[in-house]
Design a protein around this motif. Structure first.
Motif, mmCIF file in Angstrom:
data_model
loop_
_atom_site.group_PDB
_atom_site.id
_atom_site.type_symbol
_atom_site.label_atom_id
_atom_site.label_comp_id
_atom_site.label_asym_id
_atom_site.label_seq_id
_atom_site.Cartn_x
_atom_site.Cartn_y
_atom_site.Cartn_z
ATOM 1 N N CYS A 1 0.794 -1.223 0.000
ATOM 2 C CA CYS A 1 0.000 0.000 0.000
ATOM 3 C C CYS A 1 0.833 1.283 0.000
ATOM 4 N N SER A 2 2.129 1.181 0.061
ATOM 5 C CA SER A 2 2.957 2.389 0.182
ATOM 6 C C SER A 2 2.759 3.364 -0.976
ATOM 7 N N ALA B 1 -1.695 6.063 8.810
ATOM 8 C CA ALA B 1 -1.356 5.295 10.018
ATOM 9 C C ALA B 1 -0.666 3.980 9.672
ATOM 10 N N LEU B 2 -1.118 3.324 8.640
ATOM 11 C CA LEU B 2 -0.561 2.038 8.237
ATOM 12 C C LEU B 2 0.917 2.139 7.859
ATOM 13 N N LEU B 3 1.336 3.286 7.384
ATOM 14 C CA LEU B 3 2.714 3.454 6.920
ATOM 15 C C LEU B 3 3.679 3.881 8.021
ATOM 16 N N GLN B 4 3.204 4.051 9.228
ATOM 17 C CA GLN B 4 4.058 4.485 10.342
ATOM 18 C C GLN B 4 4.752 3.265 10.944
ATOM 19 N N VAL B 5 5.958 3.002 10.481
ATOM 20 C CA VAL B 5 6.700 1.803 10.838
ATOM 21 C C VAL B 5 7.128 1.780 12.301
ATOM 22 N N ASP B 6 7.587 2.889 12.825
ATOM 23 C CA ASP B 6 8.147 2.927 14.179
ATOM 24 C C ASP B 6 7.148 3.402 15.222
#
Length: 177
Positions: free
Chosen positions: A53-54, A62-67
């Protein structure tokens, strides 16, 4: 199809697709073991969804917030879930596991297989919906998310038995209350 609406439900679809290739379990998987399996695969499954989804979501999604704190919690819970999750995997593969190969030897295979299979199930057009569901579930503890996912799988499998279909991810039915 739920597997295309939320990451949690996509995990169930993935496990079902994976287990369809394995031997049919001799017995059902206890809900607690299935919940541990969901907890274990959650970080790698979300990683696969994030990768897919990137290009479809804004960097602030929110889904792309890895940390994020949530991902750190999922990672910690995942590591603690392995012993019980391995029980579910053993039930899913049944007699197909060679005697000289312990379940811990399958762990890297499970870790590598899940992201690849899940990425195939996700469509770019579904990413905004998945991100929204992911955002809505943020306050939910990992254990509750796993329990909800298993409950949805149990509810979804009720109709399959009536139609004569065998659910490849055979979770023991919840006791009648």
């Amino acid at each position: 199809m739920l597997s295309k609406i939320s990451a949690a439900s996509a995990i169930i679809a993935l496990i079902g697709a994976t287990s369809a290739q394995a031997a049919e379990p001799k017995q059902c998987i206890p809900a607690e073991a299935a919940e541990s399996l969901i907890t274990y695969v959650l970080p790698s499954a979300l990683g696969a969804v994030r990768t897919k989804c990137s290009g479809s979501l804004p960097a602030s999604a929110a889904l792309l917030q890895v940390d994020s704190e949530r991902m750190q919690r999922y990672e910690a819970d995942s590591q603690q879930a392995w012993p019980e999750a391995s029980t579910a995997i053993e039930l899913m593969v049944g007699q197909d596991l060679p005697e000289n190969l312990g379940i811990d030897a399958m762990r890297p295979f499970v870790d590598a297989m899940i992201p690849n299979m899940l990425a195939q199930e996700i469509k770019a057009k579904d990413c905004p919906t998945i991100d929204k569901v992911y955002s809505l579930l943020e306050p939910m503890p990992t254990a509750n998310l796993a329990s909800l996912t298993v409950m949805l799988a149990q509810l979804g499998s009720n109709g399959d038995e009536e139609e004569g279909k065998k659910d490849p991810f055979n979770i023991c039915k919840a006791p009648a209350e």
